[in-house]
Motif scaffolding. Structure first.
Motif, PDB file in Angstrom:
ATOM      1  N   GLU A  57     -14.136  13.631   5.576  1.00  0.00           N
ATOM      2  CA  GLU A  57     -12.886  13.914   4.868  1.00  0.00           C
ATOM      3  C   GLU A  57     -11.733  14.156   5.845  1.00  0.00           C
ATOM      4  O   GLU A  57     -11.756  15.103   6.626  1.00  0.00           O
ATOM      5  N   PRO A  58     -10.686  13.329   5.821  1.00  0.00           N
ATOM      6  CA  PRO A  58      -9.585  13.476   6.778  1.00  0.00           C
ATOM      7  C   PRO A  58      -8.645  14.645   6.478  1.00  0.00           C
ATOM      8  O   PRO A  58      -7.887  15.059   7.364  1.00  0.00           O
ATOM      9  N   GLU A 104     -20.130  21.361   0.345  1.00  0.00           N
ATOM     10  CA  GLU A 104     -20.089  21.079   1.785  1.00  0.00           C
ATOM     11  C   GLU A 104     -18.793  21.587   2.411  1.00  0.00           C
ATOM     12  O   GLU A 104     -18.792  22.104   3.535  1.00  0.00           O
ATOM     13  N   LEU A 105     -17.670  21.453   1.692  1.00  0.00           N
ATOM     14  CA  LEU A 105     -16.369  21.853   2.225  1.00  0.00           C
ATOM     15  C   LEU A 105     -15.929  23.236   1.762  1.00  0.00           C
ATOM     16  O   LEU A 105     -14.856  23.708   2.152  1.00  0.00           O
ATOM     17  N   ASP A 106     -16.746  23.866   0.911  1.00  0.00           N
ATOM     18  CA  ASP A 106     -16.478  25.225   0.432  1.00  0.00           C
ATOM     19  C   ASP A 106     -15.107  25.339  -0.235  1.00  0.00           C
ATOM     20  O   ASP A 106     -14.292  26.197   0.092  1.00  0.00           O
ATOM     21  N   ILE A 107     -14.846  24.413  -1.158  1.00  0.00           N
ATOM     22  CA  ILE A 107     -13.627  24.497  -1.960  1.00  0.00           C
ATOM     23  C   ILE A 107     -14.015  24.445  -3.437  1.00  0.00           C
ATOM     24  O   ILE A 107     -15.065  23.902  -3.794  1.00  0.00           O
ATOM     25  N   PRO A 108     -13.188  25.033  -4.299  1.00  0.00           N
ATOM     26  CA  PRO A 108     -13.563  25.129  -5.719  1.00  0.00           C
ATOM     27  C   PRO A 108     -13.575  23.776  -6.411  1.00  0.00           C
ATOM     28  O   PRO A 108     -12.825  22.863  -6.046  1.00  0.00           O
ATOM     29  N   ILE A 109     -14.426  23.669  -7.417  1.00  0.00           N
ATOM     30  CA  ILE A 109     -14.512  22.448  -8.212  1.00  0.00           C
ATOM     31  C   ILE A 109     -14.206  22.790  -9.664  1.00  0.00           C
ATOM     32  O   ILE A 109     -14.612  23.849 -10.165  1.00  0.00           O
ATOM     33  N   VAL A 156      -2.704  13.916  -5.953  1.00  0.00           N
ATOM     34  CA  VAL A 156      -3.934  13.291  -6.446  1.00  0.00           C
ATOM     35  C   VAL A 156      -4.518  12.430  -5.323  1.00  0.00           C
ATOM     36  O   VAL A 156      -3.931  11.411  -4.942  1.00  0.00           O
ATOM     37  N   HIS A 157      -5.638  12.855  -4.777  1.00  0.00           N
ATOM     38  CA  HIS A 157      -6.309  12.147  -3.685  1.00  0.00           C
ATOM     39  C   HIS A 157      -7.627  11.586  -4.212  1.00  0.00           C
ATOM     40  O   HIS A 157      -8.456  12.338  -4.727  1.00  0.00           O
ATOM     41  N   SER A 169      -3.595   9.528  -1.605  1.00  0.00           N
ATOM     42  CA  SER A 169      -4.440   8.935  -0.572  1.00  0.00           C
ATOM     43  C   SER A 169      -5.722   8.427  -1.207  1.00  0.00           C
ATOM     44  O   SER A 169      -6.103   8.843  -2.301  1.00  0.00           O
ATOM     45  N   VAL A 170      -6.379   7.512  -0.504  1.00  0.00           N
ATOM     46  CA  VAL A 170      -7.682   6.982  -0.914  1.00  0.00           C
ATOM     47  C   VAL A 170      -8.583   6.960   0.306  1.00  0.00           C
ATOM     48  O   VAL A 170      -8.146   6.574   1.398  1.00  0.00           O
ATOM     49  N   VAL A 171      -9.819   7.380   0.129  1.00  0.00           N
ATOM     50  CA  VAL A 171     -10.837   7.261   1.184  1.00  0.00           C
ATOM     51  C   VAL A 171     -12.098   6.693   0.548  1.00  0.00           C
ATOM     52  O   VAL A 171     -12.566   7.189  -0.481  1.00  0.00           O
ATOM     53  N   TYR A 172     -12.630   5.645   1.174  1.00  0.00           N
ATOM     54  CA  TYR A 172     -13.889   5.050   0.734  1.00  0.00           C
ATOM     55  C   TYR A 172     -15.056   5.587   1.562  1.00  0.00           C
ATOM     56  O   TYR A 172     -14.908   5.931   2.739  1.00  0.00           O
ATOM     57  N   GLN A 173     -16.230   5.587   0.954  1.00  0.00           N
ATOM     58  CA  GLN A 173     -17.471   5.816   1.681  1.00  0.00           C
ATOM     59  C   GLN A 173     -17.650   4.708   2.718  1.00  0.00           C
ATOM     60  O   GLN A 173     -17.257   3.549   2.484  1.00  0.00           O
ATOM     61  N   THR A 174     -18.246   5.023   3.847  1.00  0.00           N
ATOM     62  CA  THR A 174     -18.583   3.984   4.823  1.00  0.00           C
ATOM     63  C   THR A 174     -19.906   3.331   4.430  1.00  0.00           C
ATOM     64  O   THR A 174     -20.727   3.921   3.715  1.00  0.00           O
ATOM     65  N   LEU A 175     -20.112   2.107   4.891  1.00  0.00           N
ATOM     66  CA  LEU A 175     -21.380   1.423   4.621  1.00  0.00           C
ATOM     67  C   LEU A 175     -22.544   2.206   5.218  1.00  0.00           C
ATOM     68  O   LEU A 175     -23.581   2.389   4.567  1.00  0.00           O
ATOM     69  N   LYS A 176     -22.359   2.700   6.442  1.00  0.00           N
ATOM     70  CA  LYS A 176     -23.410   3.503   7.079  1.00  0.00           C
ATOM     71  C   LYS A 176     -23.685   4.767   6.277  1.00  0.00           C
ATOM     72  O   LYS A 176     -24.854   5.152   6.084  1.00  0.00           O
ATOM     73  N   GLY A 177     -22.618   5.414   5.799  1.00  0.00           N
ATOM     74  CA  GLY A 177     -22.792   6.624   5.004  1.00  0.00           C
ATOM     75  C   GLY A 177     -23.550   6.354   3.724  1.00  0.00           C
ATOM     76  O   GLY A 177     -24.403   7.150   3.300  1.00  0.00           O
TER      77      GLY A 177
END
Length: 278
Positions: free
Chosen positions: A81-82, A111-116, A185-186, A232-240
């Motif tokens: 996560e950037p 994992e990031l300890d932020i509320p959902i 909205v990310h 912003s948009v972030v995709y999963q990596t193929l390796k991930g």
């Protein structure tokens, strides 16, 4: 019993479940099941999209349980996560597009300890818009989700989605969040960019309809963010994705352009040449 997913068998008390092998044929006659092969035995090439989207979370596919795979997908997104350095401040919340992204979202938030928080209610009477033709897909998207306004207004939202294929659903959801007062909205996709068509039963058989094909890979995330109107948009990596699912024995042709059968490869190459010539 025979079913498309192990969850259906478990529901009626069948626990000893085995998978049908690649190329294997089951013949049911006079209450008897026999096995044969309609082609030579071949290596497993399981559809990666089954783990991401199609299967129930309590199913087991090729000895890999879907729930755990989706949890790992969320953690893989969190690791890369950037914006994680921003999340210590108030106002950032993880949310998800129900229902397939929910498990990954909870793992990501932990994992990031932020509320959902939950921000969308899914209309269970609307089928999967993804696999419908465009006209039906547009109609379904109008009624598929209802926003929970009090959980949206004034929030910075990190939205976990199972995938971004055409961008139609993502655009509708971003619009919905904006109309209900979201500040940021990310979008985060548990699936890598889909750049190649699928001929094996998933309904994206052309290059033109795929949003990831409209720009070079270096500008992809910024371009998709602009198209769906997200911050912003972030995709999963193929390796991930491969790490999360837990096996390299996957068909990931829609991500790599490498098809496990020669006819599909030939068809994809022909369509690619036509697409490039336009």
């Amino acid at each position: 019993g025979i079913a498309s997913e192990s969850s259906a068998l478990n529901r009626v008390g069948i626990k000893n479940v085995i998978d049908v092998e690649p190329g294997q044929l089951l013949i049911i006659s006079n209450d008897k099941i026999t096995k044969d092969y309609y082609i030579d035995k071949r290596e497993l090439s399981a559809c990666c999209f089954e783990y991401i989207y199609f299967s129930f979370i309590n199913s087991v596919i090729n000895s890999i349980d879907v729930l755990s795979a989706r949890e790992r997908l969320g953690r893989e997104l969190a690791i890369n996560e950037p914006l994680k350095n921003r999340f210590g401040s108030n106002g950032y919340f993880v949310t998800f597009v129900p229902n397939t992204a929910k498990t990954a979202a909870y793992a990501y938030a932990k994992e990031l300890d932020i509320p959902i928080i939950e921000t969308l209610i899914r209309n269970e009477n609307v089928g999967r818009a993804f696999i419908q033709k465009k006209e039906g897909r547009d109609r379904a998207l109008e009624t598929k989700y209802t926003p929970i306004s009090k959980n949206i207004e004034g929030k910075n939202l990190i939205v976990i989605e199972d995938s971004i294929v055409r961008g139609d659903t993502s655009t509708k959801i971003v619009d919905m969040f904006r109309l209900n007062g979201a500040k940021e909205v990310h979008f985060r996709s548990t699936f890598p960019p889909v750049k190649y068509p699928c001929f094996y039963g998933i309904d994206f058989p052309s290059y033109e309809e795929l949003i990831a094909n409209q720009v070079s890979i270096t500008d992809l995330e910024k371009f998709v963010a602009m198209k769906i109107k997200a911050d912003s948009v972030v995709y999963q990596t193929l390796k991930g994705m491969i790490n999360a699912i837990g096996t390299p024995s996957l068909c990931s042709a829609c991500l790599t352009g490498e098809y496990p059968t020669p006819f599909a490869q030939k068809r994809a190459d022909e369509l690619a040449q036509s697409f490039r010539n336009k």
